[in-house]
Design a protein around this motif. Structure first.
Motif: not given
Ligand code: BG6
Length: 482
Positions: A316, A331, A340, A344-345, A347, A352, A354, A396, A400
């Motif tokens: 991250s 986060t 946060k 970015t999303k 998990s 994070t 990224d 997923y 990633y």
């Protein structure tokens, strides 16, 4: 020209594990107990990892997932055969200090422990897989914690050197890539998990931790010195938990905060790679009245024994802010919490995601050190749910990894020298931060749950064939379905 650039020939694709998260057999064949054998999967885990609770004896009511882990100790042949099937070029593992010296300062090493790693290395070489060995992946024999307070004490420097010399002598014909301490900067965040340190109430946290850091840095330099002497052909690196701290805004205060945060981690690598304490660290010691005890010759030792390459984990990126409102929105992410990032999303565990951060981090490390880089950890911890027929469609995870590989290639095109990539937990292993089995990173599923139930059976996930194809084509095939 650069657009055609691919992953370099001989790129070390592979996977990475740590002894305590995979082996099990925690007291078998003479192994001693370690700090990481004392991390229960319970709500006390975090406080124990942080060194806030003294927990040097296992508690009967608690479950300790690392005691059996995934039983790599007995199943390594089957596991290595699966890695070979995926075409691994390298495999990163750590040697448990207490398997070799059960009490940390035994006169003679434990032959059964040495033999175990001989067998593992032989099995890897049978398939042409290059072992990449971390000398210490968080573990410290408990006996050293009880008697000396672990890395608080300078005694550990020489004991670590003896351990390193023993394994260099034994495995010099089997191992070419070494790393001294896994995520050495973890010491500042999780002192017990990272370095066996329990903090007493009356102790000054910074004084204790930076003194311990000096000891680890000396030990690392002594290991480098010993490797050069005993196995001069080998490459020996350091290992950083990496991931840049982006400034949350263009406010210069945020920019500075991000830089300052990065330096908290770079401090270790600056010493290991450039060979001296940076000015910002000296200022920090002074302003915080830290008295780091050094002996004659320490600074020369650090100067003369810098590492050959920089290993790092990247999961991250982080964000740094000075705005109290922004700071409320935190986060997690490989242990270091952060503000946060709205772009970015995250998990399922709030880490994070990224991919571009990998390119940024690789460039940042290259610009700073100009030494070859090795991405020795990266991956997605996720819940995998087997279908009725047992198959696991972990798209997923593929997504990633694919996105991270693309960015790693971009970094190579930027001119960064990256020698290899070992994804974290190519086979499901125990999570370091939570002790869960449910947080899985593998291409290979292990039938074992959070409570310790299951057969330990191994099975392939969809990502198994995908990664196999990536390796087969040396990264030419990143996007295609398999
Ligand atoms: C790194 C460690 O911090 O991250 C590993 O070197 C660890 O030991 C990995 O397992 C992933 O973290 P977690 O908590 O998901 O297992």
């Amino acid at each position: 020209m650069t657009n055609d650039m691919r992953f370099p020939e001989g790129f070390l694709w592979g996977g990475a594990i740590a002894a305590n998260q995979a082996e099990g057999g925690y007291l078998e064949d003479g192994k001693g107990m370690t700090n990481v054998d004392l991390l229960p999967r319970s709500n006390k885990r975090r406080a124990i990892m942080e060194g806030k609770i003294d927990s040097l004896k296992p508690n009967e009511e608690d479950f300790y997932p690392s005691h059996e882990a995934i039983n790599f100790y007995h199943r390594y042949k089957e596991d290595i055969a699966l890695f070979a099937e995926m075409g691994f070029k390298s495999f990163r593992l750590s040697i448990s200090w207490a398997r070799i010296f059960p009490n940390g300062d035994d006169e003679q090493p434990n032959e059964a422990g040495l033999k175990f790693y001989d067998n593992v290395f032989d099995e890897l070489h049978k398939y042409g897989i290059e072992p990449v060995v971390t000398i210490a992946h968080f573990d410290v024999p408990v006996s050293l914690i009880e008697r000396f307070g672990s890395w608080k004490s300078r005694r550990l420097v020489d004991l670590f050197e003896k351990f390193s010399r023993t394994i260099f002598e034994r495995y010099k014909n089997k191992v070419k890539y070494w790393m001294t301490f896994n995520e050495i900067n973890m010491l500042l965040h999780l002192p017990f998990m990272g370095a066996g340190i329990v903090l007493k109430e009356d102790e000054d946290r910074n004084q204790v931790l930076y003194q311990a850091a000096h000891h680890q840095l000396l030990a690392s330099a002594k290991a480098v010195q010993a490797a050069r002497e005993i196995t001069p052909e080998a490459q020996i690196g350091c290992m950083l938990a990496a991931g840049m701290n982006y400034p949350y805004s263009s406010n210069p205060e945020d920019i500075w905060k991000g830089m300052d945060k990065d330096r908290e981690s770079f401090f270790f690598i600056d010493v290991q790679s450039r060979g001296e304490y940076p000015g910002y660290a000296k200022r920090f010691f002074e302003e915080n009245n830290l008295d780091i005890k050094m002996q004659d010759g320490d600074l020369e030792l650090l100067k003369e024994n810098t590492v050959d390459y920089i290993g790092f984990s990247y999961y991250s990126s982080r964000c740094a802010s000075t705005d109290p409102e922004v700071l409320k929105n935190q986060t997690s992410g490989n242990v270091f919490g952060s503000v946060k990032n709205p772009y970015t999303k995250v998990s399922e565990w709030g880490w994070t995601i990224d991919p571009k951060g990998l390119r940024i981090t690789a460039n940042q490390l290259w610009d700073r050190y100009q030494k070859p880089l090795f991405v020795v950890e990266n991956g997605l911890g996720a819940v995998d749910t087997p279908e009725e027929d047992g198959s696991i469609h972990d798209d997923y995870r593929i997504e990633y990894l694919r996105e991270h590989f693309k960015e790693m290639l971009e970094a190579i095109k930027d001119g960064v020298e990256i020698i290899g990539y070992t994804s974290w937990g190519p086979i499901d292993i125990v999570s370091a931060s939570t002790g869960e089995m449910k947080k899985r990173y593998g291409y290979i599923y292990v039938d074992r749950d959070n409570e310790g139930n299951g057969t330990f059976n191994r099975s392939k996930k969809k990502s198994f064939d995908w990664y196999k194809q990536v390796i087969e084509t040396n990264g030419e095939s990143l996007g295609e379905e398999v």
